[in-house]
Write a protein that holds these residues in place. Structure first.
Motif, mmCIF file in Angstrom:
data_model
loop_
_atom_site.group_PDB
_atom_site.id
_atom_site.type_symbol
_atom_site.label_atom_id
_atom_site.label_comp_id
_atom_site.label_asym_id
_atom_site.label_seq_id
_atom_site.Cartn_x
_atom_site.Cartn_y
_atom_site.Cartn_z
ATOM 1 N N ALA A 532 -12.349 3.108 1.116
ATOM 2 C CA ALA A 532 -12.499 3.575 -0.261
ATOM 3 C C ALA A 532 -11.162 3.421 -0.953
ATOM 4 N N ASP A 533 -11.141 2.830 -2.144
ATOM 5 C CA ASP A 533 -9.881 2.661 -2.855
ATOM 6 C C ASP A 533 -9.469 3.975 -3.505
ATOM 7 N N ALA A 534 -8.326 3.948 -4.180
ATOM 8 C CA ALA A 534 -7.785 5.170 -4.760
ATOM 9 C C ALA A 534 -8.652 5.722 -5.877
ATOM 10 N N ALA A 535 -9.527 4.884 -6.441
ATOM 11 C CA ALA A 535 -10.430 5.347 -7.504
ATOM 12 C C ALA A 535 -11.763 5.842 -6.952
ATOM 13 N N GLY A 536 -11.936 5.754 -5.619
ATOM 14 C CA GLY A 536 -13.152 6.293 -5.012
ATOM 15 C C GLY A 536 -14.241 5.276 -4.765
ATOM 16 N N ASN A 537 -13.976 3.990 -5.035
ATOM 17 C CA ASN A 537 -14.995 2.971 -4.791
ATOM 18 C C ASN A 537 -15.020 2.594 -3.319
ATOM 19 N N THR A 538 -16.228 2.608 -2.724
ATOM 20 C CA THR A 538 -16.378 2.342 -1.295
ATOM 21 C C THR A 538 -16.901 0.935 -1.048
ATOM 22 N N ARG A 720 4.189 12.015 -14.559
ATOM 23 C CA ARG A 720 5.098 10.877 -14.707
ATOM 24 C C ARG A 720 5.633 10.355 -13.374
ATOM 25 N N ASP A 721 5.649 11.208 -12.342
ATOM 26 C CA ASP A 721 6.165 10.769 -11.045
ATOM 27 C C ASP A 721 5.049 10.345 -10.092
ATOM 28 N N ALA A 722 3.820 10.321 -10.568
ATOM 29 C CA ALA A 722 2.683 9.960 -9.718
ATOM 30 C C ALA A 722 2.528 8.438 -9.649
ATOM 31 N N GLY A 723 1.547 7.999 -8.850
ATOM 32 C CA GLY A 723 1.267 6.578 -8.743
ATOM 33 C C GLY A 723 0.533 6.045 -9.960
ATOM 34 N N SER A 724 0.336 4.736 -9.981
ATOM 35 C CA SER A 724 -0.243 4.100 -11.172
ATOM 36 C C SER A 724 -1.692 4.517 -11.414
ATOM 37 N N VAL A 725 -2.434 4.832 -10.350
ATOM 38 C CA VAL A 725 -3.829 5.252 -10.531
ATOM 39 C C VAL A 725 -3.870 6.571 -11.295
ATOM 40 N N VAL A 726 -3.072 7.539 -10.857
ATOM 41 C CA VAL A 726 -3.029 8.843 -11.527
ATOM 42 C C VAL A 726 -2.547 8.685 -12.964
ATOM 43 N N PHE A 787 -10.129 1.564 -17.448
ATOM 44 C CA PHE A 787 -9.350 1.714 -16.222
ATOM 45 C C PHE A 787 -9.712 0.564 -15.291
ATOM 46 N N ALA A 788 -8.699 -0.121 -14.742
ATOM 47 C CA ALA A 788 -8.956 -1.283 -13.895
ATOM 48 C C ALA A 788 -8.070 -1.234 -12.665
ATOM 49 N N MET A 789 -8.690 -1.286 -11.489
ATOM 50 C CA MET A 789 -7.933 -1.357 -10.247
ATOM 51 C C MET A 789 -7.313 -2.748 -10.101
#
Length: 842
Positions: A532-538, A720-726, A787-789
């Motif tokens: 599952a990616d960081a956006a929850g897609n399996t 601001r210190d999180a990853g690009s997905v967040v 939003f695009a992975m």
């Protein structure tokens, strides 16, 4: 006369007298329990634009769910004058009224009586002035009600206030184009619109702008327009209009016999001041079967004439009785008894009536036995008979010996035929115990026709979680919550009602993929390979595909890819196409295709649908029969409905809250699904649109030419210190004036979709998988970022595009707006598994 002569005569007379008395006695009190299907009675409504008759509407005797009645769209100009006509067919009309509602049917915009109308020669004429309450170029629902005594008849359509001059221009064009198709001598008209001839040159069933001009003008066929063309506007927007024309065409064949065809023309047009652009033109022609014409070849095969390759047909086990459906009629051909039976038809023998020929129903043949008896189901709009003007599912039994048809159940629906068709096409089966299985609202139901009881077998059947065999006898599923983590599949034999479990040894999960004929196909994935990616897609990468006999559950064949994994399959006849994927930087990417053939099953067929060629009709359809011979004479029979005092109505509660996306293309529903990505792909392939339960557009090909990159896109300070997905999610929420700590929400176990749903309650969140950068531009055109992975744990926000092929996106890593060509953007999104998330206003 001698006693030897008298005695036999006396005995014969006594026998005849006794037989006569016996017949009278045994039939005393017995009535003929057959009847005739009642004639159509309901009026037909249409609208007028100058000399043109447009948007014909048929009546409903029950109020329908307005959000499920997406019929044609009636254009009105700034004067808001609507010219209305009604063919009453002799029905007394006491009053006409209308209501205008929002497109979802929830808000009443206007209602009024049509106070003045004339009625001459059974045709009503009325001019209606719509109140000044319509926003220009916005769709509304309009419902007309005709009152006749105590009966109300309802007519549903959409309405839009738009540019009247453009509408008139469209009408003049399509009518001219249509008329030119019947002019064989002057073919120069089409040169402006025709494309390079790459289409099938050997068919009149389907033609488009890649066909030849000869095909467009009906080739060597003696085509004559039999009925007036019925013109309808299906879509009106700023980018293109969709118009359809339906009519009946006639042809006199080589033997002097008259044939009739249902023809539909589809136009997708864009009008400018200088010219009309034909973006798409398609025409389909399907012959109406007439058993009184010659229909057997010299070899004894059934000649069905011009039509598409999708034919509903079935034979009994011996192969001597074959049943088929053509243009809404059910026929049975009995080779042993040399008879053809019209089992069911809404059409009368007298001709082609506009109401009887309105082909908004389908027939599914369930079973044919050795006596020629048939169980079949009719679903859709009922043109005539006891259920005239209703939409529903009717279960019938045809007695092959008595030649009678008995209704066993009727399940009414408040949805349109188009919506019902998309639902019913998934699952419908009747076993020998009179148990009817059908899918509705993502649930599988069993209806016991003996006591009319209803039982829900399984619910929450999401796309990808179930499959049905060709005959629908077998049904396989996993629970929605275990779509990617099910160690077993349930396989049900609906003939016996028994359910079995399909399992595999080891740490693996199973998924139903489909059926090839009646054999079940499922995939197996190792638990460790599922990601599952960081956006929850399996992603469910299958290392094997198994074909299993549904009857004895033995494994027939196992496919293991030589490289990569199986993503999904598709089945066409007896060929399985396998889509492969392979690991790519932490995600899975496309890795080609493979195929599996099963010709052994194909060879077991007692009848087959084949093609024949002729100089006039080009390609035609033929049902080829094994060891068939052409009889010298064929008996013509028509089955008669039986009279029943039993109430056959079964009420199935319809859950209107089930999320569903409908694909509308070329004037009809082509798919109903809970998967928005599948809906977009089908709509894109068919030049269609996607709407939701409330008839709101959630995707269309039409979009603005360019959109400047959205301003003020930035992540919340707490993220601001999180990853690009967040940060991408945070920026999307901030664009909608929502400030929350996305980091905290994600770290507490929420997925990206959950975060958006919980914080954008006025939006419909759309989780898209496998679409392209071109597909998502519709949402950007509507002012919504996407939003695009771009990898397994990286993402961007698409915020604009140019007219020259440049895509703009917000890069969360540096907070800047960047640009790429569509081609390069697709490569970037490909690395993210083509996973997008966006939204639409509810």
């Amino acid at each position: 006369m001698s006693k030897k002569v008298i005695k036999p005569i006396v005995l014969v007379v006594v026998f005849i007298a006794a037989l006569f008395i016996f017949c009278i006695t045994t039939n005393k009190g017995n009535k003929d329990m057959t009847t005739k299907l009642q004639d159509a009675t309901l009026p037909v409504m249409w609208f007028n634009n100058g000399e043109n008759k447009i948007n014909e509407l048929h009546g409903y005797t029950k109020e329908m769910n307005p959000a499920q009645m997406r019929d044609s769209i009636v254009p009105v100009d700034d004067g808001r004058k609507l010219s209305l006509s009604v063919s009453t067919y002799g029905m007394a009309v006491d009053g006409i009224s209308y209501k205008i509602r929002s497109i979802d049917g929830k808000r009443l915009v206007a209602d009024d009586e049509v106070s003045k109308f004339s009625n001459k020669n059974n045709t009503i004429q009325a001019n209606v002035t719509i109140p000044n309450v319509l926003s220009e170029n916005e769709e509304y629902l309009i419902v007309f009600t005709i009152t006749s005594g105590k009966e109300n008849i309802y007519y549903y359509s959409r309405i839009m206030q738009t540019d009247g001059a453009q509408i008139t221009k469209m009408l003049e064009f399509v009518r001219k184009f249509h008329d030119e198709t019947f002019l064989k001598d002057d073919k120069s008209y089409f040169s402006t619109y025709m494309e390079t001839t790459t289409g099938d040159r050997n068919t009149l069933n389907y033609v488009d702008l890649t066909s030849t001009v000869s095909q467009i003008t009906w080739g060597n066929l003696n085509a004559t327009q039999y009925s007036e063309p019925e013109i309808a506007f299906e879509e009106i927007n700023d980018y293109y209009d969709v118009v359809t024309i339906d009519y009946v065409m006639s042809n006199v064949d080589e033997e002097g016999q008259t044939e009739y065809y249902n023809v539909r023309e589809y136009f997708r047009l864009r009008s400018t001041e200088s010219r009309m652009y034909v973006l798409n033109y398609e025409r389909t022609a399907n012959q109406i079967f007439n058993s009184e014409n010659s229909f057997l070849s010299d070899k004894g095969n059934i000649m069905l004439g011009i039509g598409n390759k999708n034919l509903e047909y079935k034979t009994n086990e011996a192969g001597n009785v074959v049943c088929f459906v053509q243009e809404g009629d059910l026929y049975s051909y009995d080779t042993a008894n040399e008879e053809i039976i019209k089992v069911f038809s809404f059409r009368d023998a007298e001709g082609v009536d506009a109401r009887e020929n309105w082909n908004h129903h389908d027939i599914k043949i369930i079973r044919v036995d050795e006596a020629g008896s048939i169980d079949f189901v009719i679903y859709g709009y009922m043109n005539r008979g006891d259920h005239e003007g209703e939409v529903g599912t009717a279960v019938y039994h045809y007695d092959g010996l008595a030649h009678t048809v008995e209704e066993e159940a009727f399940i009414p629906s408040t949805s349109s035929y188009e919506v019902l068709k998309a639902e019913m096409g998934k699952m419908l089966y009747l076993n020998e115990n009179s148990e009817l299985y059908l899918m509705m609202n993502d649930s599988l139901y069993k209806v016991d026709l003996g006591n009319m009881s209803i039982k829900k077998i399984v619910e929450n059947l999401a796309t990808g979680c179930y499959a049905a065999s060709d005959s629908n006898q077998y049904f396989a599923w996993v629970e929605e919550k275990n779509q990617y983590a099910s160690s077993a599949i349930k396989l049900m034999d609906l003939k016996s009602g028994k359910t079995y479990e399909v399992k595999k040894d080891g740490d693996c999960y199973l998924r139903p993929l489909g059926f090839i004929g009646e054999d079940f196909i499922y995939g197996t994935a190792n638990a460790a390979d599922i990601i599952a990616d960081a956006a929850g897609n399996t992603t469910f990468p299958m290392n094997s595909v198994t074909i299993m006999s549904s009857s004895d559950r033995s494994e027939l064949k196992t496919y293991t890819p030589s490289n990569g994994y199986v993503e999904k399959i598709s089945v066409d006849g007896y060929t399985i196409t396998i889509d492969l994927i392979a690991p790519n930087n932490g995600v899975y990417s496309e890795a080609g295709q493979d195929t599996i053939m099963n010709r052994e099953a194909d060879s077991k067929q007692k009848v087959s649908l084949e093609q024949s060629q002729s100089d006039t009709k080009l390609t035609t359809r033929v049902i080829a029969l094994t060891d068939a011979q052409k009889p010298e004479k064929i008996k013509q029979l028509t089955a008669q409905p039986t009279i029943s005092s039993k109430d056959t109505t079964v009420t199935l509660e319809q859950d209107e809250n089930v999320e569903r996306f409908y694909v509308y293309a070329k004037g009809e529903v082509t798919a109903a699904t809970d998967n928005i990505s599948d809906a977009i792909k089908q709509a894109n392939d068919n030049m269609g649109v996607v709407v939701d339960n409330n008839q709101q557009y959630v995707w269309m090909r039409a979009r603005k030419n360019a959109v400047n990159a959205f301003a003020n896109i930035s992540a919340n300070e707490t993220d601001r210190d999180a990853g690009s997905v967040v940060k991408a999610v945070s920026a999307m929420l901030g664009y909608n004036d929502v400030t929350v700590s996305v980091s905290e929400l994600i770290n507490s176990g929420n997925g990206v979709v959950d975060v958006l749903k919980n914080n954008l309650s006025d939006k419909e969140i759309l989780d898209l998988q496998g679409v392209t950068s071109e597909d998502i531009l519709f949402y950007v055109s509507r002012g919504n970022p996407v939003f695009a992975m771009t990898g397994n744990s990286s993402a961007v926000l698409v915020t604009g595009y140019s007219s020259t092929g440049t895509l703009y996106y917000y890069n969360p890593d540096n907070g800047a707006t960047e640009a790429k060509s569509f081609e390069d953007a697709d490569k970037m999104f490909y690395n993210g598994g083509l996973h997008f998330i966006t939204y639409m206003a509810k």
